[in-house]
Design a protein around this motif. Structure first.
Motif, PDB file in Angstrom:
ATOM      1  N   GLY A 154       1.393  -8.494   5.993  1.00 14.46           N
ATOM      2  CA  GLY A 154       2.332  -7.635   6.698  1.00 14.46           C
ATOM      3  C   GLY A 154       1.756  -6.274   7.026  1.00 14.46           C
ATOM      4  N   SER A 155       2.625  -5.413   7.551  1.00 13.96           N
ATOM      5  CA  SER A 155       2.189  -4.092   8.009  1.00 13.96           C
ATOM      6  C   SER A 155       3.120  -3.006   7.488  1.00 13.96           C
ATOM      7  N   ARG A 163       3.496   1.523   8.081  1.00 20.35           N
ATOM      8  CA  ARG A 163       2.972   2.730   8.697  1.00 20.35           C
ATOM      9  C   ARG A 163       3.349   3.916   7.832  1.00 20.35           C
ATOM     10  N   ARG A 204      -8.430  -3.051   9.924  1.00 27.63           N
ATOM     11  CA  ARG A 204      -7.045  -3.316   9.524  1.00 27.63           C
ATOM     12  C   ARG A 204      -6.193  -2.045   9.558  1.00 27.63           C
ATOM     13  N   PHE A 205      -6.781  -0.919   9.232  1.00 24.75           N
ATOM     14  CA  PHE A 205      -6.054   0.352   9.200  1.00 24.75           C
ATOM     15  C   PHE A 205      -6.465   1.211  10.385  1.00 24.75           C
ATOM     16  N   GLN A 236      -1.570   3.498  10.176  1.00 29.69           N
ATOM     17  CA  GLN A 236      -1.045   2.163  10.443  1.00 29.69           C
ATOM     18  C   GLN A 236      -1.863   1.173   9.644  1.00 29.69           C
ATOM     19  N   MET A 237      -1.176   0.405   8.819  1.00 24.69           N
ATOM     20  CA  MET A 237      -1.854  -0.536   7.935  1.00 24.69           C
ATOM     21  C   MET A 237      -1.406  -1.942   8.285  1.00 24.69           C
ATOM     22  N   ASN A 238      -2.322  -2.738   8.787  1.00 23.28           N
ATOM     23  CA  ASN A 238      -2.026  -4.112   9.181  1.00 23.28           C
ATOM     24  C   ASN A 238      -2.752  -5.089   8.277  1.00 23.28           C
ATOM     25  N   ASN A 239      -2.274  -6.315   8.288  1.00 25.16           N
ATOM     26  CA  ASN A 239      -2.900  -7.368   7.495  1.00 25.16           C
ATOM     27  C   ASN A 239      -3.127  -6.905   6.047  1.00 25.16           C
ATOM     28  N   LEU A 240      -2.077  -6.396   5.454  1.00 23.62           N
ATOM     29  CA  LEU A 240      -2.198  -5.856   4.102  1.00 23.62           C
ATOM     30  C   LEU A 240      -2.517  -6.937   3.094  1.00 23.62           C
ATOM     31  N   ASP A 245      -4.635  -3.812  -1.560  1.00 23.90           N
ATOM     32  CA  ASP A 245      -4.283  -2.546  -0.919  1.00 23.90           C
ATOM     33  C   ASP A 245      -3.155  -1.824  -1.648  1.00 23.90           C
TER      34      ASP A 245
END
Length: 129
Positions: free
Chosen positions: A16-17, A19, A67-68, A83-87, A91
């Protein structure tokens, strides 16, 4: 006085993501560096990303590259975003934003916690597997 306030943390599933936001105040001139850091239980604080306000130069830790994404809010100049994606579960940590007047040519130096002079309170990021 320089003040920073991070927010936006929460619980998210792996993949998930989230922000995160960091509101900065107190700098007289628009020339400073913002760093995002994290600290998991039992681990040292580590740099995640940095951005320089004057030219937007950014840097990322290898563990989050791709990813970030760090940025500055185009409308609210005092707000910085992570923005943090594919956590991933690794992490998960308390995330902090910090600031310092710039003194290095390369923004990668601002990934070191000891370069920062002003710290905000952290925001918790939890990633479930």
């Amino acid at each position: 006085d320089v003040q920073l306030q991070a927010s936006g943390g929460g619980l998210v599933q792996a993949g998930g993501s989230l922000r995160l936001s960091c509101v900065v105040s107190g700098f007289i001139y628009d020339d400073y560096a913002i760093g995002w850091f994290r600290q998991a239980p039992g681990k040292e604080r580590e740099g995640v990303s940095s951005i320089r306000s004057s030219d937007g130069a950014v840097s990322y830790a290898n563990s989050v590259k791709g990813r970030f994404t760090v940025s500055r809010d185009t409308a609210k100049k005092a707000v910085y975003l992570l923005q943090m994606n594919n956590l991933k579960p690794e992490d998960a940590a308390v995330y902090y934003c910090a600031a310092v007047l710039p003194g290095y040519d390369s923004p990668c130096h601002y990934l070191r916690p000891d370069t920062m002079e002003n710290w905000g309170k952290g925001t918790q990021v939890t990633v479930s597997s």
